[in-house]
Write an enzyme that holds these catalytic residues in place. Sequence first.
Site, PDB file in Angstrom:
ATOM      1  N   HIS A 122       0.839  -1.201   0.000  1.00 17.12           N
ATOM      2  CA  HIS A 122       0.000   0.000   0.000  1.00 17.12           C
ATOM      3  C   HIS A 122       0.871   1.246   0.000  1.00 17.12           C
ATOM      4  O   HIS A 122       2.098   1.156   0.063  1.00 17.12           O
ATOM      5  CB  HIS A 122      -0.919   0.015   1.227  1.00 17.12           C
ATOM      6  N   HIS A 169      -6.165  -2.164   4.106  1.00 17.00           N
ATOM      7  CA  HIS A 169      -6.104  -0.948   3.298  1.00 17.00           C
ATOM      8  C   HIS A 169      -5.217  -1.180   2.081  1.00 17.00           C
ATOM      9  O   HIS A 169      -4.283  -1.972   2.105  1.00 17.00           O
ATOM     10  CB  HIS A 169      -5.620   0.265   4.097  1.00 17.00           C
ATOM     11  N   HIS A 184       4.763   7.290   2.597  1.00 20.02           N
ATOM     12  CA  HIS A 184       5.535   6.044   2.461  1.00 20.02           C
ATOM     13  C   HIS A 184       4.853   5.088   1.496  1.00 20.02           C
ATOM     14  O   HIS A 184       3.659   5.186   1.228  1.00 20.02           O
ATOM     15  CB  HIS A 184       5.723   5.368   3.820  1.00 20.02           C
ATOM     16  N   HIS A 216       0.588  -0.928  14.745  1.00 19.32           N
ATOM     17  CA  HIS A 216      -0.425   0.105  14.605  1.00 19.32           C
ATOM     18  C   HIS A 216      -1.711  -0.317  15.308  1.00 19.32           C
ATOM     19  O   HIS A 216      -2.069  -1.507  15.290  1.00 19.32           O
ATOM     20  CB  HIS A 216      -0.788   0.321  13.127  1.00 19.32           C
ATOM     21  N   TYR A 225       9.294   1.527   9.850  1.00 18.21           N
ATOM     22  CA  TYR A 225       9.491   2.577   8.842  1.00 18.21           C
ATOM     23  C   TYR A 225      10.971   2.895   8.759  1.00 18.21           C
ATOM     24  O   TYR A 225      11.655   3.007   9.792  1.00 18.21           O
ATOM     25  CB  TYR A 225       8.718   3.837   9.207  1.00 18.21           C
ATOM     26  N   GLU A 235       8.026   1.221   4.259  1.00 17.35           N
ATOM     27  CA  GLU A 235       7.529   0.449   5.395  1.00 17.35           C
ATOM     28  C   GLU A 235       7.636  -1.031   5.087  1.00 17.35           C
ATOM     29  O   GLU A 235       7.318  -1.461   3.967  1.00 17.35           O
ATOM     30  CB  GLU A 235       6.059   0.819   5.673  1.00 17.35           C
TER      31      GLU A 235
HETATM   32 FE   FE2 Z   1       1.619   1.978   5.835  1.00 20.00          FE
END
Ligand code: FE2
Length: 277
Positions: A122, A169, A184, A216, A225, A235
């Site tokens: 993503h 996502h 990112h 997260h 990251y 990431e």
């Molecule tokens: Fe991300």
Amino acid sequence: MVQTGRDATRAYFKGWDERDHNSLILRDAGEAGMDFFGFKVPTMRRSTRWKPTSRTTASPPNASLRATCWRPASGCASRSPRATRSSCTRRRRTSATALGYFNPPPWNAASEVGIAPIRMDHALIYGPDIEKVQALFVDVLGFYLVEHILLEDGVTDLAIWLSCSTKAHDIALVRNEEPGKLHHTAFLLESWEKVLRAADIMSMNKVPIDMGPTRHGVTRGTTIYAFDPSGNRFETFCGGYQSYPDWEPITWTWDEVGPAVFYHDRQLNPAFLSVYT
Ligand SMILES: [Fe+2]
């Protein structure tokens, strides 16, 4: 990653389990940033049919983004290194996988070299008008809202996470005054153990780690990251849960924005938000 090609100006790469020719293209540029990020979507609705929904604003989507999305696959490359654009293809030529299509093994030598992400996962982009971008992605491209973080007013979105699959996502957007910025790009790993191994490999190679390994709250993903030598943040991500289009979106309130982003530290790192390309 596995290098799959090179020409006069570009180098092509993919994760070891990807079936397209490439998922990442690198080219020389005067500054860090992203030309475009592509998605596979089942259908693209003509923009003339665009109608606002209850989840979006009544304003039409950003014209430049809409125009970019209608480029054919052969013409996806943007000439601008500064523009954060999205491109979509209906059909794309596939490529042989190293594992093969008949009786494949579960992994091969390429999957053990370096961090060895499975695939591109993503991107997170920055811009000032999240509502119009959400309208474009939801109403034209068929994405759906998975999670969002609210600002202090309890109404306005600080950030949104959108999916066009069953991933938590496929793209995320953070509200930011400066338009067209990349925060990112993310590469998928198979497990939390692989994320920890990625941190070891980054340290062995003196790759500057920005944050992590950590988790997260949003997406429940585990993550690191770091920055590439050009200054782009990337990431290494192991996804949290699978999502479905009919699920009610998850809401994070402003008082919980810390754990929403970094669940263990429970607070935002200002440099994490303010450094982008
Ligand atoms: Fe991300």
